[in-house]
Design a protein around this motif. Structure first.
Motif: not given
Length: 271
Positions: A10, A12, A192-193, A211, A216, A219-220, A222
């Motif tokens: 991951r 961030l 996703p990162q 996801c 996750e 994360d998408y 965002e």
């Protein structure tokens, strides 16, 4: 073919990417004075069908379909064109010549899960050569009347240490620029990162496998807000994803081999 989840390190995002475009009424409108024409994004929270294994008549109510670039789009729907952009299809290695990734011993490097050779995108020159072949498929997608393109295996850099994240970003940006020039939107497949790196990748929406299972989906969103299409392959996680995200995102349950109706393994449900 779809790619099941691999354990990812991951990364961030500490700063959201500054975007040079805005979404207005489902159109991606660039603020650049020399921008390509606006492209249409997939409708948010539409019923989706993932048909990259085999094309078939969509069920009533389906609004968005993803199909392989060798297929034709579904009449009257929003159509996404699938291309395997970062890896060679099994048996197609000879089509790529010296653009296959090789290790220090000169041996071609394969994805251990799907037995696909990685494409060599480590240098600007190699990226341009690989992009020329993939962009020819994108041209075919545009000529057939697809609305968007889905380049698979963006996350290949997580499965070999010979390719870097920066290599992947630089390569997919070449594809994104070309897709936009052809009037096509372009989706981020998994990874996703990178969802908050849109200024570097040029990607417009996300196609996220599992996801919900791997927690996750946020994360998408965002990076892409509600322009996220989710494919789950297990009933349990489909149910959970629908409960949490079904009111905002397009969520579908498919069999992992993405077969067509009539196959003994066929599964397709939507929230």
């Amino acid at each position: 073919m779809p790619h099941t989840h691999r354990v990812r390190s991951r990364k961030l995002a500490v700063v959201a990417a500054s975007l040079t475009c805005a979404v207005v009424g489902g159109l991606l409108v660039s603020s650049s004075a020399n921008a390509a024409p606006a492209v249409e994004l997939p409708p948010v929270n539409a019923s989706f069908d993932y048909q990259i294994g085999q094309a078939y008549t969509p069920a009533a109510g389906v609004g968005v379909v993803s199909r392989d670039h060798t297929a034709s789009p579904a009449a009257g729907l929003y159509n996404i064109c699938y291309v395997n952009a970062f890896q060679a299809q099994p048996g197609a290695e000879s089509q790529w010549g010296d653009l296959l990734l090789k290790d220090a011993a000169g041996k071609v490097v394969y994805d251990p899960d799907w037995d696909e050779a990685f494409l060599d995108i480590r240098t600007a020159d190699k990226r341009r050569q690989v992009a020329a072949k993939v962009n020819a498929w994108i041209d075919t997608c545009a000529d057939k009347g697809f609305d968007a393109v889905e380049p698979d295996n963006l996350d290949s850099f997580t499965r070999t240490n010979l390719i870097s994240e920066s290599n992947a970003k630089a390569f997919v940006k070449l594809l994104a620029d070309h897709a936009h020039d052809k009037g096509l939107a372009i989706g981020q497949k998994n990874t996703p990162q990178l969802s908050t790196s849109r200024s570097a990748t040029g990607l417009d929406f996300a196609v996220a496998e599992e996801c919900g299972e791997w927690k996750e989906c946020g994360d998408y969103t965002e990076g892409f807000n509600d322009h996220v299409i989710v494919i789950e392959y297990k009933q349990k996680y489909f149910d959970e994803t629908c409960a949490q995200w079904g009111g905002r995102l397009s969520v579908v349950l498919r069999d992992v081999l993405v077969t067509a109706p009539g196959s003994s393994g066929y599964v397709r449900k939507a929230c």
